[in-house]
Design a protein around this motif. Structure first.
Motif, PDB file in Angstrom:
ATOM      1  N   THR A 266      -4.382  85.316  70.494  1.00 49.84           N
ATOM      2  CA  THR A 266      -5.210  84.968  69.362  1.00 49.84           C
ATOM      3  C   THR A 266      -5.213  83.453  69.195  1.00 49.84           C
ATOM      4  O   THR A 266      -4.174  82.839  69.000  1.00 49.84           O
ATOM      5  CB  THR A 266      -4.695  85.621  68.073  1.00 49.84           C
ATOM      6  N   GLN A 267      -6.393  82.866  69.266  1.00 45.86           N
ATOM      7  CA  GLN A 267      -6.458  81.419  69.166  1.00 45.86           C
ATOM      8  C   GLN A 267      -6.312  80.986  67.714  1.00 45.86           C
ATOM      9  O   GLN A 267      -6.867  81.586  66.810  1.00 45.86           O
ATOM     10  CB  GLN A 267      -7.784  80.911  69.726  1.00 45.86           C
TER      11      GLN A 267
ATOM     12  N   ALA B 106       2.791  71.317  87.957  1.00 44.87           N
ATOM     13  CA  ALA B 106       2.322  71.065  89.310  1.00 44.87           C
ATOM     14  C   ALA B 106       3.076  72.061  90.202  1.00 44.87           C
ATOM     15  O   ALA B 106       4.275  71.885  90.396  1.00 44.87           O
ATOM     16  CB  ALA B 106       2.596  69.619  89.760  1.00 44.87           C
ATOM     17  N   PRO B 107       2.417  73.118  90.616  1.00 49.48           N
ATOM     18  CA  PRO B 107       0.975  73.331  90.622  1.00 49.48           C
ATOM     19  C   PRO B 107       0.412  74.048  89.389  1.00 49.48           C
ATOM     20  O   PRO B 107      -0.796  74.275  89.337  1.00 49.48           O
ATOM     21  CB  PRO B 107       0.776  74.222  91.855  1.00 49.48           C
ATOM     22  N   MET B 108       1.234  74.425  88.414  1.00 47.44           N
ATOM     23  CA  MET B 108       0.708  75.164  87.263  1.00 47.44           C
ATOM     24  C   MET B 108      -0.379  74.369  86.558  1.00 47.44           C
ATOM     25  O   MET B 108      -0.254  73.157  86.370  1.00 47.44           O
ATOM     26  CB  MET B 108       1.828  75.500  86.283  1.00 47.44           C
ATOM     27  N   ASN B 109      -1.424  75.086  86.157  1.00 49.58           N
ATOM     28  CA  ASN B 109      -2.564  74.428  85.539  1.00 49.58           C
ATOM     29  C   ASN B 109      -2.573  74.641  84.033  1.00 49.58           C
ATOM     30  O   ASN B 109      -1.633  75.190  83.454  1.00 49.58           O
ATOM     31  CB  ASN B 109      -3.868  74.911  86.184  1.00 49.58           C
ATOM     32  N   ALA B 110      -3.645  74.201  83.392  1.00 49.09           N
ATOM     33  CA  ALA B 110      -3.733  74.243  81.936  1.00 49.09           C
ATOM     34  C   ALA B 110      -3.572  75.651  81.383  1.00 49.09           C
ATOM     35  O   ALA B 110      -2.978  75.858  80.320  1.00 49.09           O
ATOM     36  CB  ALA B 110      -5.075  73.648  81.486  1.00 49.09           C
ATOM     37  N   ALA B 111      -4.102  76.651  82.084  1.00 50.12           N
ATOM     38  CA  ALA B 111      -4.080  78.018  81.572  1.00 50.12           C
ATOM     39  C   ALA B 111      -2.655  78.524  81.348  1.00 50.12           C
ATOM     40  O   ALA B 111      -2.406  79.290  80.408  1.00 50.12           O
ATOM     41  CB  ALA B 111      -4.820  78.947  82.535  1.00 50.12           C
ATOM     42  N   ALA B 112      -1.717  78.101  82.183  1.00 47.82           N
ATOM     43  CA  ALA B 112      -0.340  78.575  82.046  1.00 47.82           C
ATOM     44  C   ALA B 112       0.295  78.108  80.745  1.00 47.82           C
ATOM     45  O   ALA B 112       1.160  78.787  80.180  1.00 47.82           O
ATOM     46  CB  ALA B 112       0.496  78.097  83.229  1.00 47.82           C
ATOM     47  N   PHE B 113      -0.134  76.961  80.246  1.00 44.21           N
ATOM     48  CA  PHE B 113       0.452  76.399  79.032  1.00 44.21           C
ATOM     49  C   PHE B 113      -0.308  76.787  77.772  1.00 44.21           C
ATOM     50  O   PHE B 113       0.119  76.455  76.670  1.00 44.21           O
ATOM     51  CB  PHE B 113       0.490  74.867  79.134  1.00 44.21           C
ATOM     52  N   ALA B 114      -1.439  77.484  77.923  1.00 41.91           N
ATOM     53  CA  ALA B 114      -2.308  77.749  76.779  1.00 41.91           C
ATOM     54  C   ALA B 114      -1.611  78.484  75.630  1.00 41.91           C
ATOM     55  O   ALA B 114      -1.766  78.085  74.462  1.00 41.91           O
ATOM     56  CB  ALA B 114      -3.555  78.504  77.229  1.00 41.91           C
ATOM     57  N   PRO B 115      -0.845  79.555  75.877  1.00 38.04           N
ATOM     58  CA  PRO B 115      -0.204  80.244  74.745  1.00 38.04           C
ATOM     59  C   PRO B 115       0.749  79.333  73.963  1.00 38.04           C
ATOM     60  O   PRO B 115       0.736  79.335  72.726  1.00 38.04           O
ATOM     61  CB  PRO B 115       0.531  81.412  75.405  1.00 38.04           C
ATOM     62  N   ALA B 116       1.567  78.555  74.662  1.00 42.77           N
ATOM     63  CA  ALA B 116       2.472  77.629  73.978  1.00 42.77           C
ATOM     64  C   ALA B 116       1.683  76.523  73.286  1.00 42.77           C
ATOM     65  O   ALA B 116       2.021  76.110  72.163  1.00 42.77           O
ATOM     66  CB  ALA B 116       3.467  77.033  74.971  1.00 42.77           C
ATOM     67  N   ALA B 117       0.621  76.060  73.920  1.00 39.66           N
ATOM     68  CA  ALA B 117      -0.197  75.003  73.329  1.00 39.66           C
ATOM     69  C   ALA B 117      -0.841  75.466  72.029  1.00 39.66           C
ATOM     70  O   ALA B 117      -0.931  74.701  71.059  1.00 39.66           O
ATOM     71  CB  ALA B 117      -1.274  74.554  74.321  1.00 39.66           C
ATOM     72  N   GLU B 118      -1.267  76.712  71.976  1.00 38.75           N
ATOM     73  CA  GLU B 118      -1.851  77.259  70.750  1.00 38.75           C
ATOM     74  C   GLU B 118      -0.849  77.208  69.600  1.00 38.75           C
ATOM     75  O   GLU B 118      -1.198  76.866  68.472  1.00 38.75           O
ATOM     76  CB  GLU B 118      -2.303  78.699  70.985  1.00 38.75           C
ATOM     77  N   LEU B 119       0.390  77.541  69.879  1.00 40.89           N
ATOM     78  CA  LEU B 119       1.416  77.545  68.840  1.00 40.89           C
ATOM     79  C   LEU B 119       1.738  76.128  68.370  1.00 40.89           C
ATOM     80  O   LEU B 119       1.985  75.896  67.176  1.00 40.89           O
ATOM     81  CB  LEU B 119       2.678  78.224  69.366  1.00 40.89           C
TER      82      LEU B 119
ATOM     83  N   THR C 214      -0.850  73.900  65.759  1.00 42.77           N
ATOM     84  CA  THR C 214      -0.925  74.001  64.300  1.00 42.77           C
ATOM     85  C   THR C 214      -0.596  72.670  63.628  1.00 42.77           C
ATOM     86  O   THR C 214      -1.059  72.406  62.517  1.00 42.77           O
ATOM     87  CB  THR C 214       0.029  75.083  63.778  1.00 42.77           C
ATOM     88  N   ASP C 215       0.197  71.816  64.295  1.00 44.66           N
ATOM     89  CA  ASP C 215       0.535  70.522  63.694  1.00 44.66           C
ATOM     90  C   ASP C 215       0.635  69.401  64.723  1.00 44.66           C
ATOM     91  O   ASP C 215       1.185  68.344  64.446  1.00 44.66           O
ATOM     92  CB  ASP C 215       1.839  70.620  62.900  1.00 44.66           C
ATOM     93  N   HIS C 216       0.112  69.632  65.920  1.00 38.22           N
ATOM     94  CA  HIS C 216       0.090  68.604  66.957  1.00 38.22           C
ATOM     95  C   HIS C 216      -1.263  68.621  67.670  1.00 38.22           C
ATOM     96  O   HIS C 216      -1.930  69.656  67.720  1.00 38.22           O
ATOM     97  CB  HIS C 216       1.176  68.838  68.016  1.00 38.22           C
ATOM     98  N   THR C 217      -1.615  67.484  68.218  1.00 42.55           N
ATOM     99  CA  THR C 217      -2.649  67.452  69.240  1.00 42.55           C
ATOM    100  C   THR C 217      -1.967  67.771  70.566  1.00 42.55           C
ATOM    101  O   THR C 217      -0.968  67.133  70.917  1.00 42.55           O
ATOM    102  CB  THR C 217      -3.309  66.066  69.324  1.00 42.55           C
ATOM    103  N   VAL C 218      -2.474  68.776  71.272  1.00 43.85           N
ATOM    104  CA  VAL C 218      -1.819  69.231  72.502  1.00 43.85           C
ATOM    105  C   VAL C 218      -2.771  69.030  73.681  1.00 43.85           C
ATOM    106  O   VAL C 218      -3.899  69.548  73.689  1.00 43.85           O
ATOM    107  CB  VAL C 218      -1.395  70.700  72.413  1.00 43.85           C
ATOM    108  N   LEU C 219      -2.314  68.278  74.664  1.00 44.81           N
ATOM    109  CA  LEU C 219      -3.055  68.035  75.894  1.00 44.81           C
ATOM    110  C   LEU C 219      -2.490  68.918  77.003  1.00 44.81           C
ATOM    111  O   LEU C 219      -1.275  68.925  77.240  1.00 44.81           O
ATOM    112  CB  LEU C 219      -2.927  66.566  76.291  1.00 44.81           C
ATOM    113  N   THR C 220      -3.348  69.657  77.659  1.00 44.07           N
ATOM    114  CA  THR C 220      -2.989  70.372  78.887  1.00 44.07           C
ATOM    115  C   THR C 220      -4.024  70.003  79.943  1.00 44.07           C
ATOM    116  O   THR C 220      -5.148  69.596  79.624  1.00 44.07           O
ATOM    117  CB  THR C 220      -2.956  71.894  78.679  1.00 44.07           C
ATOM    118  N   MET C 221      -3.673  70.169  81.212  1.00 43.62           N
ATOM    119  CA  MET C 221      -4.583  69.740  82.266  1.00 43.62           C
ATOM    120  C   MET C 221      -4.344  70.526  83.540  1.00 43.62           C
ATOM    121  O   MET C 221      -3.270  71.109  83.747  1.00 43.62           O
ATOM    122  CB  MET C 221      -4.412  68.239  82.541  1.00 43.62           C
TER     123      MET C 221
END
Length: 273
Positions: free
Chosen positions: A2-3, A35-48, A51-58
């Motif tokens: 859930t985003q 590396a080699p993990m991409n942005a999608a692997a971090f998406a669930p943690a990035a969503e959490l 809530t109070d940070h700007t989160v960069l994934t790539m």
């Protein structure tokens, strides 16, 4: 998943490549890279975190959405650090907390050495730094054999050797399900690039320990609590010893942020204080 935040997808042209990256949330900047993990692997943690940070994934260069002008160009920690530095500079939101996992942890160590002004805290989560271990000569033979096995077309054989070298128990059935049969062509291309153009330069990158000891950046050597006696447990402890640091434990194993992102983010917030 859930985003909880909107996701803005971007590309940035850099020398030799077009990089794909995502930005979520608002507040202090945290970059999460693999590396080699991409942005999608971090998406669930990035969503959490968003809530109070700007989160960069790539997506690291050569993987998924980050396309190289020359697909056969090797990826090095220095090149990936420069990529991340260019994105951080473009966002103009630093200095940032940067968390790197595995090869991404090597990337952020290279970033700290080259551009410390862009980083406030660098969390190197299980970097595979072969040069720091006493059996580096044996490891060099293993790495070369791993790449040769993959290049010969024996994908399953290469992955068996990879997990054996990493001291990670991987059931044969799971290996066959993950790396056998019909597979996503984009994932196969990413895998090929990692084996043939990334793993060697990453595993054999030698950190400038003197620079890392004296950097104004706070460096954290992170280890999965369930990674005991695995290869990256040994390399991270060797790095921590060289830098005079106590290793910092995070939930899970080598990819704890994927296994249980909620628990990982709780611990990350504790570490950041």
């Amino acid at each position: 998943m859930t985003q909880t935040s909107s996701v803005a997808a971007h590309t940035l042209d850099v020398p030799g490549a077009r990089l794909y990256y995502e930005v979520r949330g608002s507040g202090p900047l945290i970059a999460m890279v693999g590396a080699p993990m991409n942005a999608a692997a971090f998406a669930p943690a990035a969503e959490l975190l968003a809530t109070d940070h700007t989160v960069l994934t790539m997506d690291p260069r050569g993987h998924m959405g980050s396309v190289l002008d020359d697909p056969e160009q090797d990826s090095t920690p220095q090149l990936r650090a420069d990529d991340l530095a260019r994105i951080l500079t473009h966002l103009d939101a630093g200095p940032a907390v940067v968390l790197g996992s595995s090869g991404g942890a090597v990337t952020i160590l290279a970033l700290v050495q080259a551009n410390p002004e862009l980083v406030s805290t660098a969390i190197a989560h299980e970097p595979p730094l072969n040069q720091l271990l006493d059996n580096r000569d044996e490891l060099r033979v293993q790495t070369a054999d791993l790449v040769t096995t993959y290049a010969s077309g024996d994908t399953l054989g290469a992955w068996r050797k990879f997990f054996a070298n990493a001291n990670i128990q991987m059931p044969e059935l799971m290996l066959e399900q993950m790396f056998g049969g019909d597979r996503d062509p984009a994932q196969v291309a990413s895998e090929r690039f990692w084996y043939l153009h990334e793993i060697d330069g990453t595993a054999w990158w030698e950190p400038d320990l003197a620079a890392l000891r004296t950097t104004p950046v706070r460096v954290v050597a992170g280890i999965g609590a369930e990674s005991a006696n695995q290869f990256c447990d040994h390399t991270t402890r060797a790095l921590a010893a060289q830098l005079g640091l106590e290793p910092t434990l995070f939930p899970g194993a080598h990819t704890g942020f994927v296994e249980d992102p909620a628990a990982f983010v709780v611990r990350l917030r504790e570490v950041l204080g």
